[in-house]
Design an enzyme around this catalytic site. Structure first.
Site, mmCIF file in Angstrom:
data_model
loop_
_atom_site.group_PDB
_atom_site.id
_atom_site.type_symbol
_atom_site.label_atom_id
_atom_site.label_comp_id
_atom_site.label_asym_id
_atom_site.label_seq_id
_atom_site.Cartn_x
_atom_site.Cartn_y
_atom_site.Cartn_z
ATOM 1 N N PRO A 23 0.833 -1.215 0.000
ATOM 2 C CA PRO A 23 0.000 0.000 0.000
ATOM 3 C C PRO A 23 0.859 1.252 0.000
ATOM 4 O O PRO A 23 1.854 1.337 0.722
ATOM 5 C CB PRO A 23 -0.790 -0.118 1.304
ATOM 6 C CG PRO A 23 -0.679 -1.551 1.714
ATOM 7 C CD PRO A 23 0.624 -2.035 1.201
ATOM 8 N N CYS A 25 0.212 5.503 0.024
ATOM 9 C CA CYS A 25 -0.704 6.634 0.043
ATOM 10 C C CYS A 25 -0.421 7.572 -1.123
ATOM 11 O O CYS A 25 0.737 7.825 -1.457
ATOM 12 C CB CYS A 25 -0.575 7.388 1.359
ATOM 13 S SG CYS A 25 -1.222 6.476 2.776
ATOM 14 N N TYR A 184 0.314 4.393 13.376
ATOM 15 C CA TYR A 184 -1.085 4.778 13.278
ATOM 16 C C TYR A 184 -1.877 4.164 14.429
ATOM 17 O O TYR A 184 -1.322 3.509 15.298
ATOM 18 C CB TYR A 184 -1.619 4.454 11.891
ATOM 19 C CG TYR A 184 -0.851 5.213 10.819
ATOM 20 C CD1 TYR A 184 -0.746 6.601 10.884
ATOM 21 C CD2 TYR A 184 -0.190 4.552 9.793
ATOM 22 C CE1 TYR A 184 -0.015 7.315 9.943
ATOM 23 C CE2 TYR A 184 0.556 5.259 8.844
ATOM 24 C CZ TYR A 184 0.637 6.638 8.927
ATOM 25 O OH TYR A 184 1.368 7.345 8.008
ATOM 26 N N ARG A 326 8.086 1.736 -3.050
ATOM 27 C CA ARG A 326 8.722 2.765 -3.861
ATOM 28 C C ARG A 326 9.440 2.186 -5.085
ATOM 29 O O ARG A 326 9.495 2.830 -6.138
ATOM 30 C CB ARG A 326 9.686 3.586 -3.003
ATOM 31 C CG ARG A 326 8.960 4.573 -2.099
ATOM 32 C CD ARG A 326 9.888 5.236 -1.102
ATOM 33 N NE ARG A 326 10.251 4.317 -0.035
ATOM 34 C CZ ARG A 326 10.950 4.684 1.044
ATOM 35 N NH1 ARG A 326 11.353 5.944 1.168
ATOM 36 N NH2 ARG A 326 11.239 3.822 1.988
#
Length: 372
Positions: A23, A25, A184, A326
């Site tokens: 994942p 963002c 988080y 990345r």
């Protein structure tokens, strides 16, 4: 035969290979809704030949977004926008797709990372909101104090995760990943550095794990048996006295016993005091240690960028799959190039098969077809 390009069973889900797009963002949503950027971004990665594509951290309620421009799946509008974007991707690619459900907690209400470094929005900014946390402790010095969740708020949070999971099921996604990493909210409850509660959600390791396990149970009950359910964790805070590998193994065992289908092992993100020894495969020891203790598949991530490196990780039994983030943005055809390097085969749309002479052989790419 290449281990990287062998199939993998994740619960009810069969992956064509062991390459996972992690994942990432995009900070490109409007009021939590997916847009044209997501269509092109997801489609680009869906055509990569990876076995699994996991969509970015997706908030289960508006205050759970990292930035004001983050993706959400918490109401009919965000579900409809997600459905529209997903339909465009599905038209061209049969890739298995999942969504990472998340709540940013005290790390929410930020600017985009390319705007002032993603700093917390200043007081009075109409795009911001009061953040939530297990305890009224900010992530960094000088940031506003978050609001500590009471038990009613915790119960609402668990319902939010379950409701978003039901939306993911209606969308026809293949998998849900719970985000309990990178500082988080779920990670904040796990770590003694951010969780100073004295009730049943704080103190002992059992209590600090309680919210993650209750969220897992609620989401599992909300999903059909045909969907896979996994979790991403930070195996260590990289800070003395914080969440660490020993505690991560305890959590992994508890999740394994509950029928978790996989665990995705990252690290860090909870505290600015972290000291990380970054290098190729720097998180692999954590994945390898957890893999020795659980039956569910383990996904390794973190500077695994070379095809032979990825192959060796799997061949040596350090993990069951590897995730790239990345590196996939830099090279969205990484799986094709890995197949060429390892003498294996990766999926490609028929429209791209003419690229085979450029470093690939015809046997190394296979047409995946499309509904278009």
């Amino acid at each position: 035969m290449s281990r990287l390009f062998s199939p993998l069973e994740i619960g009810p889900l069969r992956l064509a290979n062991r390459i996972v797009v992690a994942p990432m963002c995009q900070y490109s949503s409007v009021d939590g809704a997916a847009c044209d950027w997501h269509v092109q971004h997801w489609t680009n990665l869906a055509l990569s030949g990876a076995g699994l594509l996991i969509v970015e951290a997706t908030a289960v309620e508006p205050r759970g977004r990292i930035s004001w421009a983050d993706l959400g799946l918490y109401d009919d509008a965000t579900e409809a926008a997600f459905a529209e974007a997903l339909a465009s991707v599905r038209r061209w690619s049969p890739v298995k797709m999942g969504v990472q459900l998340a709540h940013a907690g005290r790390k929410a209400s930020t600017q985009k990372p390319w705007e002032n470094g993603g700093a917390h929005l200043p007081a009075g900014d109409p795009r911001g909101w009061t953040t939530l946390a297990p305890s009224p402790l900010p992530y960094a010095e000088g940031e506003p104090l978050p609001e500590a969740l009471d038990e009613a708020g915790i119960a609402a949070l668990i319902r939010d995760f379950a409701d978003s999971a039901r939306r993911a099921a209606r969308l026809g996604l293949d998998l849900v990943e719970l985000h309990a990493a990178h500082g988080y909210l779920l990670h904040q409850f796990l770590s003694p550095l951010s969780n100073r509660r004295s009730d049943r959600y704080g103190g002992s390791l059992e209590n600090r794990m309680r919210l993650v396990l209750e969220v897992f149970d609620a989401v599992k009950a909300a999903l059909p048996a045909s969907m896979a359910l996994g979790i991403r964790i930070s195996a260590t805070d990289w800070v003395a006295g914080g969440w660490d590998l020993e505690q991560s193994i305890a959590l992994a065992k508890a999740l394994d016993a509950r029928g978790c289908h996989y665990i995705h092992v990252s690290s860090g993100g909870l505290s600015p005091a972290q000291r990380i020894a970054v290098g190729p495969g720097y998180q692999l020891p954590f994945a390898e240690a957890i893999k020795r203790e659980v039956a569910m598949p383990v996904i390794a991530v973190g500077m695994i960028t070379d095809p032979q490196q990825a192959e060796d990780v799997l061949a040596e039994g350090k993990a069951d799959a590897v995730a790239l983030a990345r590196a996939m943005l830099y090279d969205p055809r990484w799986p094709w190039h890995a197949a060429a390097a390892l003498g294996a085969q990766a999926g490609a749309p028929p429209q791209y098969l003419r690229s085979a002479p450029h470093g690939l052989s015809a046997s190394m790419v296979a047409a995946t077809g499309s509904a278009g």
